[in-house]
Design a protein around this motif. Structure first.
Motif, mmCIF file in Angstrom:
data_model
loop_
_atom_site.group_PDB
_atom_site.id
_atom_site.type_symbol
_atom_site.label_atom_id
_atom_site.label_comp_id
_atom_site.label_asym_id
_atom_site.label_seq_id
_atom_site.Cartn_x
_atom_site.Cartn_y
_atom_site.Cartn_z
ATOM 1 N N PHE A 84 0.832 -1.203 0.000
ATOM 2 C CA PHE A 84 0.000 0.000 0.000
ATOM 3 C C PHE A 84 0.870 1.259 0.000
ATOM 4 N N VAL A 85 1.865 1.274 0.865
ATOM 5 C CA VAL A 85 2.749 2.447 0.946
ATOM 6 C C VAL A 85 3.516 2.618 -0.365
ATOM 7 N N LEU A 86 3.993 1.535 -0.934
ATOM 8 C CA LEU A 86 4.718 1.618 -2.205
ATOM 9 C C LEU A 86 3.804 2.120 -3.319
ATOM 10 N N ALA A 87 2.562 1.649 -3.322
ATOM 11 C CA ALA A 87 1.611 2.084 -4.353
ATOM 12 C C ALA A 87 1.360 3.586 -4.262
ATOM 13 N N VAL A 88 1.151 4.093 -3.038
ATOM 14 C CA VAL A 88 0.899 5.525 -2.854
ATOM 15 C C VAL A 88 2.114 6.343 -3.280
ATOM 16 N N SER A 89 3.313 5.780 -3.112
ATOM 17 C CA SER A 89 4.523 6.511 -3.490
ATOM 18 C C SER A 89 4.726 6.550 -5.003
ATOM 19 N N LEU A 90 4.040 5.668 -5.734
ATOM 20 C CA LEU A 90 4.267 5.554 -7.170
ATOM 21 C C LEU A 90 3.134 6.108 -8.034
ATOM 22 N N THR A 91 1.956 6.277 -7.442
ATOM 23 C CA THR A 91 0.821 6.777 -8.223
ATOM 24 C C THR A 91 -0.030 7.679 -7.337
ATOM 25 N N SER A 92 -1.111 8.185 -7.870
ATOM 26 C CA SER A 92 -1.942 9.115 -7.118
ATOM 27 C C SER A 92 -2.745 8.379 -6.046
ATOM 28 N N VAL A 93 -3.057 9.089 -4.979
ATOM 29 C CA VAL A 93 -3.857 8.515 -3.903
ATOM 30 C C VAL A 93 -5.225 8.103 -4.425
ATOM 31 N N ALA A 94 -5.814 8.924 -5.286
ATOM 32 C CA ALA A 94 -7.126 8.596 -5.843
ATOM 33 C C ALA A 94 -7.079 7.263 -6.575
ATOM 34 N N ASN A 95 -6.066 7.062 -7.423
ATOM 35 C CA ASN A 95 -5.943 5.790 -8.130
ATOM 36 C C ASN A 95 -5.850 4.623 -7.150
ATOM 37 N N VAL A 96 -5.045 4.788 -6.105
ATOM 38 C CA VAL A 96 -4.841 3.701 -5.143
ATOM 39 C C VAL A 96 -6.146 3.322 -4.451
ATOM 40 N N VAL A 97 -6.839 4.289 -3.879
ATOM 41 C CA VAL A 97 -8.034 3.953 -3.101
ATOM 42 C C VAL A 97 -9.178 3.485 -3.990
ATOM 43 N N PHE A 98 -9.282 4.031 -5.190
ATOM 44 C CA PHE A 98 -10.345 3.566 -6.081
ATOM 45 C C PHE A 98 -10.075 2.134 -6.541
ATOM 46 N N ILE A 99 -8.814 1.817 -6.812
ATOM 47 C CA ILE A 99 -8.474 0.461 -7.241
ATOM 48 C C ILE A 99 -8.657 -0.528 -6.095
ATOM 49 N N ILE A 100 -8.240 -0.145 -4.892
ATOM 50 C CA ILE A 100 -8.399 -1.036 -3.741
ATOM 51 C C ILE A 100 -9.874 -1.265 -3.419
ATOM 52 N N ALA A 101 -10.731 -0.331 -3.818
ATOM 53 C CA ALA A 101 -12.167 -0.514 -3.607
ATOM 54 C C ALA A 101 -12.705 -1.734 -4.350
ATOM 55 N N SER A 102 -11.930 -2.258 -5.309
ATOM 56 C CA SER A 102 -12.343 -3.452 -6.048
ATOM 57 C C SER A 102 -12.213 -4.725 -5.227
#
Length: 290
Positions: A84-102
């Motif tokens: 999760f931390v690596l994902a947030v460091s590499l892309t936007s927070v919006a992308n991360v949380v919307f994708i994790i919502a899946s």
């Protein structure tokens, strides 16, 4: 306050405590693995200490006795905490949380494959909508300066790994997995320690680091307790609050614009899951009506 109201309050508070998670990652001036180390070590240490103080070692032994299901749960929770931390460091927070919502989509697929549970027509339609939303998010990755497909891929891995952990936990429902979360946090922190630099965090950043660990601890405990009193559909609806509020919070505090593609795709993902959970909740109430 009855049990249902108690469950709603506890779960809502747990969700609200996890909303600033990505913001802390943005605000703490350190390498991603260092942030992940402190995030996991503090939350895992405090959670383990609390369980030992109140219940002793019995809950930990119960998780270990769950065999491969306990191991899958801990592996999924621990690895997703790092990614999760690596994902947030590499892309936007919006992308991360919307994708994790899946996550519910992966959970439904894993439950079908490993628990032989049927996938309803409602869930199939939800999957189609969620996949469409994810494709739109992926299409826009790279246009905002802070969005990239590599972080999106890690966010998708987080969703799948955490869904696998929840599926394993459902297989051994008689065992509380809260101690498993504590052990997985500590184990993951130890694994990444050789690649992190915990002492490199500036002293003025210490309050942020401590708050980050404290928020994760609080959300972990409350989200383990609250769902005991309410239905999974109600939990799903409340958890969607994070997908909506986290990008808005980061946008407001650090000015990180999600971009039109993330907002469009995210709206489809969150909207589909909202409608799906709402229909599931309505169906349950009709079925239980005397």
């Amino acid at each position: 306050m009855n049990d249902h109201q108690k469950g709603l309050c506890i779960t809502t508070l747990g969700v609200l405590l996890v909303v600033p998670d990505a913001l802390f990652v943005r605000l703490i001036a350190a390498e991603p693995l260092t942030i992940a180390f402190w995030r996991l070590a503090l939350a895992g240490g405090m959670l383990s200490g609390g369980i030992l103080l109140v219940q002793g070692t019995k809950p930990f032994r119960a998780v270990l006795s769950a065999g491969r299901y306990g191991a899958i749960y801990m592996l999924g929770v621990g690895s997703s905490g790092v990614l999760f931390v690596l994902a947030v460091s590499l892309t936007s927070v919006a992308n991360v949380v919307f994708i994790i919502a899946s996550l519910p989509v992966f959970a439904a697929l894993f439950s079908r494959v490993f628990l032989d549970e049927p996938v309803s027509a409602r869930m199939v339609l939800t999957m189609v909508a969620v996949i469409t939303g994810l494709a739109i998010i992926a299409r826009g990755s790279g246009e905002p300066a802070n969005a990239h497909w590599s972080g999106d891929a890690l966010a998708l891995a987080v969703s799948a790994l955490f869904a696998a952990a929840l599926t394993a936990a459902r297989h051994v429902r008689q065992v509380s997995m809260v101690p498993g979360a504590a052990m997985s946090y500590l184990a993951a922190a130890l694994v990444i320690l050789p690649f992190a630099a915990p002492l490199s965090v500036a002293s003025e950043q210490a309050p942020l680091v401590l708050m980050h660990g404290g928020f994760i601890l609080g959300s972990s405990a409350l989200l383990a307790l609250g769902p005991r009193y309410i239905t999974s559909a109600e939990v799903g609806l409340l958890v969607l609050l994070e997908s909506v509020l986290a990008p808005l919070l980061v946008w407001a505090v650090v000015g990180e614009n999600p971009g039109p593609w993330a907002l469009a795709g995210g709206s489809i993902v969150v909207g589909a899951l909202f409608v799906s959970n709402l229909r599931a909740l309505r169906h349950r109430r009709i079925r239980n009506r005397p």
